[in-house]
Scaffold this motif. Structure first.
Motif, PDB file in Angstrom:
ATOM      1  N   ASN A  73      18.001  -1.941   2.206  1.00  8.92           N
ATOM      2  CA  ASN A  73      18.998  -1.894   3.272  1.00  8.92           C
ATOM      3  C   ASN A  73      20.305  -2.541   2.824  1.00  8.92           C
ATOM      4  N   SER A  74      21.415  -2.076   3.417  1.00  9.88           N
ATOM      5  CA  SER A  74      22.719  -2.686   3.147  1.00  9.88           C
ATOM      6  C   SER A  74      23.302  -3.375   4.375  1.00  9.88           C
ATOM      7  N   TYR A  75      23.151  -2.752   5.553  1.00 10.99           N
ATOM      8  CA  TYR A  75      23.711  -3.310   6.782  1.00 10.99           C
ATOM      9  C   TYR A  75      22.640  -3.352   7.868  1.00 10.99           C
ATOM     10  N   SER A  76      22.517  -4.516   8.509  1.00  5.56           N
ATOM     11  CA  SER A  76      21.603  -4.672   9.643  1.00  5.56           C
ATOM     12  C   SER A  76      22.357  -5.346  10.789  1.00  5.56           C
ATOM     13  N   PHE A  77      22.273  -4.737  11.974  1.00  3.78           N
ATOM     14  CA  PHE A  77      22.980  -5.262  13.143  1.00  3.78           C
ATOM     15  C   PHE A  77      21.995  -5.450  14.295  1.00  3.78           C
ATOM     16  N   LYS A  78      22.218  -6.487  15.078  1.00  2.38           N
ATOM     17  CA  LYS A  78      21.250  -6.887  16.095  1.00  2.38           C
ATOM     18  C   LYS A  78      21.142  -5.913  17.264  1.00  2.38           C
ATOM     19  N   LYS A  79      22.254  -5.343  17.699  1.00  4.74           N
ATOM     20  CA  LYS A  79      22.252  -4.470  18.873  1.00  4.74           C
ATOM     21  C   LYS A  79      21.627  -3.120  18.561  1.00  4.74           C
ATOM     22  N   PRO A  80      20.649  -2.649  19.366  1.00  7.21           N
ATOM     23  CA  PRO A  80      20.087  -1.311  19.157  1.00  7.21           C
ATOM     24  C   PRO A  80      21.064  -0.260  19.676  1.00  7.21           C
ATOM     25  N   ALA A  81      21.996   0.148  18.823  1.00  2.61           N
ATOM     26  CA  ALA A  81      23.072   1.043  19.250  1.00  2.61           C
ATOM     27  C   ALA A  81      23.575   1.837  18.060  1.00  2.61           C
ATOM     28  N   SER A  82      24.522   2.732  18.319  1.00  3.51           N
ATOM     29  CA  SER A  82      25.161   3.479  17.241  1.00  3.51           C
ATOM     30  C   SER A  82      25.745   2.493  16.226  1.00  3.51           C
ATOM     31  N   PRO A  83      25.664   2.799  14.931  1.00  3.33           N
ATOM     32  CA  PRO A  83      26.119   1.858  13.904  1.00  3.33           C
ATOM     33  C   PRO A  83      27.536   1.329  14.124  1.00  3.33           C
ATOM     34  N   HIS A  84      28.460   2.197  14.519  1.00  3.07           N
ATOM     35  CA  HIS A  84      29.848   1.748  14.672  1.00  3.07           C
ATOM     36  C   HIS A  84      29.973   0.700  15.783  1.00  3.07           C
ATOM     37  N   TYR A  85      29.230   0.884  16.860  1.00  4.88           N
ATOM     38  CA  TYR A  85      29.298  -0.040  17.990  1.00  4.88           C
ATOM     39  C   TYR A  85      28.560  -1.343  17.675  1.00  4.88           C
ATOM     40  N   ALA A  86      27.384  -1.233  17.064  1.00  2.00           N
ATOM     41  CA  ALA A  86      26.622  -2.419  16.691  1.00  2.00           C
ATOM     42  C   ALA A  86      27.399  -3.279  15.699  1.00  2.00           C
ATOM     43  N   ALA A  87      28.100  -2.632  14.771  1.00  2.00           N
ATOM     44  CA  ALA A  87      28.917  -3.365  13.802  1.00  2.00           C
ATOM     45  C   ALA A  87      30.097  -4.030  14.498  1.00  2.00           C
ATOM     46  N   MET A  88      30.740  -3.307  15.393  1.00  2.00           N
ATOM     47  CA  MET A  88      31.902  -3.835  16.112  1.00  2.00           C
ATOM     48  C   MET A  88      31.550  -5.099  16.884  1.00  2.00           C
ATOM     49  N   LEU A  89      30.370  -5.117  17.512  1.00  2.00           N
ATOM     50  CA  LEU A  89      29.945  -6.265  18.297  1.00  2.00           C
ATOM     51  C   LEU A  89      29.814  -7.519  17.442  1.00  2.00           C
ATOM     52  N   GLU A  90      29.579  -7.333  16.146  1.00  2.00           N
ATOM     53  CA  GLU A  90      29.425  -8.480  15.247  1.00  2.00           C
ATOM     54  C   GLU A  90      30.670  -8.707  14.396  1.00  2.00           C
ATOM     55  N   GLY A  91      31.747  -7.982  14.727  1.00  2.00           N
ATOM     56  CA  GLY A  91      32.983  -8.149  13.974  1.00  2.00           C
ATOM     57  C   GLY A  91      32.873  -7.672  12.545  1.00  2.00           C
ATOM     58  N   ALA A  92      31.996  -6.713  12.295  1.00  2.00           N
ATOM     59  CA  ALA A  92      31.758  -6.218  10.941  1.00  2.00           C
ATOM     60  C   ALA A  92      32.329  -4.821  10.766  1.00  2.00           C
ATOM     61  N   VAL A  93      32.527  -4.442   9.524  1.00  2.00           N
ATOM     62  CA  VAL A  93      33.000  -3.107   9.172  1.00  2.00           C
ATOM     63  C   VAL A  93      32.039  -2.518   8.147  1.00  2.00           C
ATOM     64  N   ILE A  94      31.586  -1.309   8.380  1.00  2.00           N
ATOM     65  CA  ILE A  94      30.687  -0.627   7.448  1.00  2.00           C
ATOM     66  C   ILE A  94      31.525   0.007   6.342  1.00  2.00           C
ATOM     67  N   ASP A  95      31.283  -0.391   5.121  1.00  2.00           N
ATOM     68  CA  ASP A  95      32.027   0.117   3.961  1.00  2.00           C
ATOM     69  C   ASP A  95      31.162   1.146   3.252  1.00  2.00           C
ATOM     70  N   GLU A  96      31.582   2.410   3.298  1.00  2.00           N
ATOM     71  CA  GLU A  96      30.789   3.460   2.675  1.00  2.00           C
ATOM     72  C   GLU A  96      30.641   3.268   1.175  1.00  2.00           C
ATOM     73  N   ALA A  97      31.625   2.618   0.548  1.00  2.00           N
ATOM     74  CA  ALA A  97      31.556   2.382  -0.891  1.00  2.00           C
ATOM     75  C   ALA A  97      30.360   1.497  -1.243  1.00  2.00           C
ATOM     76  N   VAL A  98      30.077   0.532  -0.382  1.00  2.00           N
ATOM     77  CA  VAL A  98      28.924  -0.353  -0.601  1.00  2.00           C
ATOM     78  C   VAL A  98      27.633   0.461  -0.592  1.00  2.00           C
ATOM     79  N   ILE A  99      27.525   1.381   0.358  1.00  2.00           N
ATOM     80  CA  ILE A  99      26.320   2.217   0.479  1.00  2.00           C
ATOM     81  C   ILE A  99      26.187   3.152  -0.715  1.00  2.00           C
ATOM     82  N   LEU A 100      27.270   3.809  -1.079  1.00  2.00           N
ATOM     83  CA  LEU A 100      27.234   4.752  -2.200  1.00  2.00           C
ATOM     84  C   LEU A 100      26.920   4.039  -3.512  1.00  2.00           C
ATOM     85  N   GLN A 101      27.455   2.847  -3.699  1.00  2.00           N
ATOM     86  CA  GLN A 101      27.150   2.081  -4.904  1.00  2.00           C
ATOM     87  C   GLN A 101      25.687   1.650  -4.926  1.00  2.00           C
TER      88      GLN A 101
END
Length: 230
Positions: A73-101
């Motif tokens: 795994n690369s990103y884990s967020f506490k809220k059971p929600a769409s990734p963009h919303y769950a990330a937003m709630l934690e002040g995080a940004v999903i970086d596709e480059a991290v996933i692709l790497q």
């Protein structure tokens, strides 16, 4: 030959994690190195004092061997929600480059990297909603296995998902029908989809107990063998 692919779904809760775990076990029993990878998971679970995420925990529970935690795994967020919303709630940004790497690194280490999507194909990964899983899959240059239901509504959802994948020119390995109970409606749904695609299909019966996944015997091994020769 190394073979890597995505497990994607027509919607949330169609059984992507179950199918990912099944394919992982299948490859492991063949004596090859396989790793499931869930780039983004949401919804932390609590049992007594234990905190965990269901998807990666499921992988570990059904693996024939000990899995390397940081590979899953690369990103884990506490809220059971769409990734963009769950990330937003934690002040995080999903970086596709991290996933692709991460995927690129895993491909140098394993014979099979089984990447699992989140929700449906157009689930957004950023707040603007203009970067979604389809774009990520396209950038990865990997083919997909589409998981769908057998119940009422699956024909429309399946054809819409297949159309989206074709528009994005993403190779489709096949379709997995998950949760089949053998009703006449389900048989007709499956047959209708099969007759209108040229894709191999695999049917997984409804499991009353998830531990049955360890003992499930599927008749169509051609589909699974196809995954070994992408």
């Amino acid at each position: 030959m190394t073979n890597h692919f995505w497990i994607v779904g027509t919607d949330t809760d169609v059984g992507k994690t179950l199918v990912t775990a099944y394919f992982m076990r299948y490859f492991q029993t063949k004596g090859v190195k396989a790793i499931p990878y869930k780039p983004i998971q949401t919804g932390i679970m609590v049992e007594n004092t234990k905190h965990f995420y269901g998807d990666t925990e499921f992988y570990k529970s059904f693996s024939e061997e000990v899995l390397v935690e940081e590979h899953l795994n690369s990103y884990s967020f506490k809220k059971p929600a769409s990734p963009h919303y769950a990330a937003m709630l934690e002040g995080a940004v999903i970086d596709e480059a991290v996933i692709l790497q991460h995927i690129t690194k895993l491909m140098t280490m394993y014979d099979h990297v089984i990447c699992e999507g989140a929700g449906g194909l157009y689930v957004p990964l950023n707040e603007q909603g203009n970067y979604h899983f389809l774009k990520l899959i396209k950038q990865s240059q990997l083919p997909v296995v589409l998981v769908t239901r057998t119940k009422l509504g699956t024909i429309n959802h399946t054809f819409l998902s297949l159309e989206a994948l074709k528009i994005w020119e993403i190779p489709i390995v096949g379709i997995v029908f998950n949760g089949d109970e053998g009703t006449e409606l389900e048989k007709n749904n499956i047959r209708t989809i099969q007759q209108n695609t040229d894709l191999p299909t695999l049917v997984i019966p409804k499991l009353d107990v998830l531990s049955d996944l360890k003992n499930i015997q599927l008749p169509n091994t051609d589909f699974l063998e196809r995954l070994s020769s992408i």
